[in-house]
Write a protein that holds these residues in place. Structure first.
Motif, PDB file in Angstrom:
ATOM      1  N   UNK A   1      -6.346 -13.877  -0.315  1.00  8.93           N
ATOM      2  CA  UNK A   1      -7.779 -13.591  -0.405  1.00  8.93           C
ATOM      3  C   UNK A   1      -8.167 -12.499   0.592  1.00  8.93           C
ATOM      4  N   UNK A   2      -7.612 -12.575   1.779  1.00  7.66           N
ATOM      5  CA  UNK A   2      -7.891 -11.573   2.808  1.00  7.66           C
ATOM      6  C   UNK A   2      -7.382 -10.206   2.365  1.00  7.66           C
ATOM      7  N   UNK A   3      -6.213 -10.174   1.782  1.00  4.14           N
ATOM      8  CA  UNK A   3      -5.638  -8.919   1.296  1.00  4.14           C
ATOM      9  C   UNK A   3      -6.495  -8.328   0.186  1.00  4.14           C
ATOM     10  N   UNK A   4      -6.937  -9.164  -0.738  1.00  2.00           N
ATOM     11  CA  UNK A   4      -7.773  -8.682  -1.840  1.00  2.00           C
ATOM     12  C   UNK A   4      -9.097  -8.135  -1.326  1.00  2.00           C
ATOM     13  N   UNK A   5      -9.689  -8.813  -0.347  1.00  2.00           N
ATOM     14  CA  UNK A   5     -10.942  -8.373   0.254  1.00  2.00           C
ATOM     15  C   UNK A   5     -10.743  -7.025   0.941  1.00  2.00           C
TER      16      UNK A   5
ATOM     17  N   UNK B   1      -8.492  -4.747   0.171  1.00  2.00           N
ATOM     18  CA  UNK B   1      -8.285  -3.730  -0.855  1.00  2.00           C
ATOM     19  C   UNK B   1      -9.608  -3.281  -1.444  1.00  2.00           C
ATOM     20  N   UNK B   2     -10.532  -4.201  -1.669  1.00  2.00           N
ATOM     21  CA  UNK B   2     -11.852  -3.859  -2.238  1.00  2.00           C
ATOM     22  C   UNK B   2     -12.679  -3.026  -1.274  1.00  2.00           C
ATOM     23  N   UNK B   3     -12.478  -3.222   0.021  1.00  2.00           N
ATOM     24  CA  UNK B   3     -13.261  -2.510   1.028  1.00  2.00           C
ATOM     25  C   UNK B   3     -12.865  -1.033   1.110  1.00  2.00           C
ATOM     26  N   UNK B   4     -11.685  -0.700   0.634  1.00  2.00           N
ATOM     27  CA  UNK B   4     -11.222   0.699   0.705  1.00  2.00           C
ATOM     28  C   UNK B   4     -11.851   1.571  -0.326  1.00  2.00           C
TER      29      UNK B   4
END
Length: 88
Positions: free
Chosen positions: A79-83, A85-88
């Protein structure tokens, strides 16, 4: 929920999970390895390694609890990784 499937677990994965427990009996470890890597029924694995079935079942529960914790950590990390990735 079951996280470990008899006959479908890699030996290295089991070794790593076992390293997070206090399971040290060579016979119990061998029975768990047989059960989870070769799909040998728990009753037969216990008998082949001269341990009580109740002892094997108790240690299966310990191993499942550790596997559940590891899976929970993986969910958090994912979940942290996905979050991120979306922030980039």
């Amino acid at each position: 929920m079951k996280y470990l499937l008899p006959g479908f677990e890699a030996k290295k994965r089991l070794e790593l999970l076992l390293s997070l427990t206090r399971i040290r009996s060579k016979d119990v470890i061998a029975a768990l390895m047989d059960h989870y890597t070769t799909s040998l029924p728990a009753e037969q694995a216990a008998a082949e390694h001269n341990i009580a079935l109740s002892n094997l079942v108790r240690n299966q529960k310990r191993l499942e609890a550790v596997a559940a914790t590891v899976e929970s950590i993986k969910v958090i990390d994912w979940a942290k990784l996905q979050l991120h990735k979306r922030a980039k």
